[in-house]
Design a protein around this motif. Sequence first.
Motif, PDB file in Angstrom:
ATOM      1  N   PHE A  39       0.835  -1.204   0.000  1.00 34.82           N
ATOM      2  CA  PHE A  39       0.000   0.000   0.000  1.00 34.82           C
ATOM      3  C   PHE A  39       0.870   1.255   0.000  1.00 34.82           C
ATOM      4  CE2 PHE A  39      -3.338  -2.552   2.613  1.00 34.82           C
ATOM      5  CZ  PHE A  39      -3.714  -3.238   1.475  1.00 34.82           C
ATOM      6  N   ARG A  40       1.893   1.258   0.840  1.00 30.61           N
ATOM      7  CA  ARG A  40       2.772   2.421   0.942  1.00 30.61           C
ATOM      8  C   ARG A  40       3.595   2.598  -0.330  1.00 30.61           C
ATOM      9  NH1 ARG A  40       3.000   5.125   5.527  1.00 30.61           N
ATOM     10  NH2 ARG A  40       1.903   4.249   7.326  1.00 30.61           N
ATOM     11  N   ARG A  41       4.043   1.487  -0.888  1.00 28.52           N
ATOM     12  CA  ARG A  41       4.830   1.571  -2.121  1.00 28.52           C
ATOM     13  C   ARG A  41       3.980   2.162  -3.245  1.00 28.52           C
ATOM     14  NH1 ARG A  41       6.059  -2.281  -6.191  1.00 28.52           N
ATOM     15  NH2 ARG A  41       4.820  -3.852  -5.085  1.00 28.52           N
ATOM     16  N   ALA A  42       2.725   1.754  -3.327  1.00 25.63           N
ATOM     17  CA  ALA A  42       1.834   2.290  -4.358  1.00 25.63           C
ATOM     18  C   ALA A  42       1.588   3.781  -4.151  1.00 25.63           C
ATOM     19  CB  ALA A  42       0.511   1.525  -4.342  1.00 25.63           C
ATOM     20  N   ALA A  43       1.360   4.165  -2.911  1.00 21.65           N
ATOM     21  CA  ALA A  43       1.109   5.569  -2.622  1.00 21.65           C
ATOM     22  C   ALA A  43       2.334   6.426  -2.935  1.00 21.65           C
ATOM     23  CB  ALA A  43       0.714   5.739  -1.154  1.00 21.65           C
ATOM     24  N   GLU A  44       3.507   5.940  -2.569  1.00 15.99           N
ATOM     25  CA  GLU A  44       4.735   6.698  -2.841  1.00 15.99           C
ATOM     26  C   GLU A  44       4.967   6.848  -4.342  1.00 15.99           C
ATOM     27  OE1 GLU A  44       6.379   8.326  -0.810  1.00 15.99           O
ATOM     28  OE2 GLU A  44       6.033   7.473   1.179  1.00 15.99           O
ATOM     29  N   ALA A  45       4.650   5.808  -5.107  1.00 18.72           N
ATOM     30  CA  ALA A  45       4.817   5.895  -6.562  1.00 18.72           C
ATOM     31  C   ALA A  45       3.899   6.955  -7.146  1.00 18.72           C
ATOM     32  CB  ALA A  45       4.532   4.536  -7.196  1.00 18.72           C
ATOM     33  N   GLU A  46       2.670   7.024  -6.642  1.00 17.15           N
ATOM     34  CA  GLU A  46       1.724   8.027  -7.139  1.00 17.15           C
ATOM     35  C   GLU A  46       2.189   9.441  -6.800  1.00 17.15           C
ATOM     36  OE1 GLU A  46      -1.045   9.158  -9.482  1.00 17.15           O
ATOM     37  OE2 GLU A  46      -0.914   7.012  -9.017  1.00 17.15           O
ATOM     38  N   LEU A  47       2.884   9.575  -5.684  1.00 15.13           N
ATOM     39  CA  LEU A  47       3.277  10.891  -5.199  1.00 15.13           C
ATOM     40  C   LEU A  47       4.667  11.320  -5.670  1.00 15.13           C
ATOM     41  CD1 LEU A  47       1.895  10.476  -1.584  1.00 15.13           C
ATOM     42  CD2 LEU A  47       1.060  12.118  -3.274  1.00 15.13           C
ATOM     43  N   GLU A  48       5.293  10.528  -6.528  1.00 13.96           N
ATOM     44  CA  GLU A  48       6.634  10.882  -7.003  1.00 13.96           C
ATOM     45  C   GLU A  48       6.659  12.237  -7.698  1.00 13.96           C
ATOM     46  OE1 GLU A  48       8.215   7.814  -9.429  1.00 13.96           O
ATOM     47  OE2 GLU A  48       8.664   6.467  -7.767  1.00 13.96           O
ATOM     48  N   SER A  49       5.588  12.566  -8.383  1.00 15.17           N
ATOM     49  CA  SER A  49       5.548  13.834  -9.119  1.00 15.17           C
ATOM     50  C   SER A  49       4.924  14.960  -8.313  1.00 15.17           C
ATOM     51  CB  SER A  49       4.762  13.659 -10.423  1.00 15.17           C
ATOM     52  OG  SER A  49       3.418  13.278 -10.151  1.00 15.17           O
ATOM     53  N   ALA A  50       4.581  14.702  -7.043  1.00 11.30           N
ATOM     54  CA  ALA A  50       3.952  15.727  -6.218  1.00 11.30           C
ATOM     55  C   ALA A  50       4.938  16.849  -5.910  1.00 11.30           C
ATOM     56  CB  ALA A  50       3.431  15.122  -4.920  1.00 11.30           C
ATOM     57  N   SER A  51       4.417  18.056  -5.856  1.00  7.23           N
ATOM     58  CA  SER A  51       5.252  19.223  -5.578  1.00  7.23           C
ATOM     59  C   SER A  51       4.505  20.134  -4.614  1.00  7.23           C
ATOM     60  CB  SER A  51       5.565  19.978  -6.873  1.00  7.23           C
ATOM     61  OG  SER A  51       6.316  21.139  -6.623  1.00  7.23           O
TER      62      SER A  51
END
Length: 331
Positions: free
Chosen positions: A289-301
Amino acid sequence: MRPFEYQRADDAAGAVAAVAARPGARFLAGGTNLVDHLKLGIAAPDLLVDVSGLPLDTVEELPDGRVRVGAMVRNSDLAAHPLIRKRYPVLSEALLAGASGQLRNMATTGGNLLQGTRCLYFQDVTTPCNKREPGSGCSALEGYTRNHAILGASERCVAVHPSDMAVAMSALDADVVILGAAGGRTIPLTALHRLPGDEPDRDTLLEHGELITAVDLPPGTYSRSAYRKVRDRASYAFALVSVAAVVSMDDGGTIGDVRLALGGVAHKPWRAARAEDILRGAQPSEDNFRRAAEAELESASALGDNAFKIPMVRNTMVAVLRDLTGRPADV
């Protein structure tokens, strides 16, 4: 008070023709968003075409199992409808998380989808705002940014889309039925709203005069679904972060399919496609779950005041997935 003409539509085709023929014309449904903007001096149409009385206020199951929601169905009625509560609980939950009871009694399905993406600077006509006056600048970039976007923003606009309902419908892969002067068309709801880019004044891909007549929900029962909204107060507040999730489990205990949409983070309901790709076929574990969330947030600024949204998205997404898959929290 700026004068305008008022016309009550007799049918959808006539409403479309009336608005399409005049660049300054607007549709009026529940009016919960548009009337506010009229009072603030943000909107100044020369013609309002009232579509609230059109016979587009039913919820019906279609022969192929889809459920068609008329554009004039009120938010309160949709949230309470037995078919919606049974088959699409994520949608009912999202609707009840929005606005107040009085506003939900007035707000319509079509109007909710077309709420203007906005922030406090958009609603303050004394400040520059590219959405209100293209090319004037974005006051939020150097101002108060706590509620603003962390995904998909541009230098022209960092506002976030306000709808709860649209986030849930995005996770459900709903379709939007549209009528225009050139005829009808149906598009995925995920394609309706747009990111700001160089034209932040355009919230959707609709052409002038096009009218949403219905939303089609997919066949099936989505009982393993949920909507979670994090906000500053218990009611009548936009989301700081929200997560709509739809999950199905395989017989072996792995995640078969998952659909995730985020609210409060972008100019449109944000479909978390990267996270979905990681989770499909995976074991329902905290690490995944955390790995998926972190992948989605890679482009977050982050913009400064809203840096808290990044861990908030991750933690909310993990909590919702944990609840839906029956996975206990790691100690």
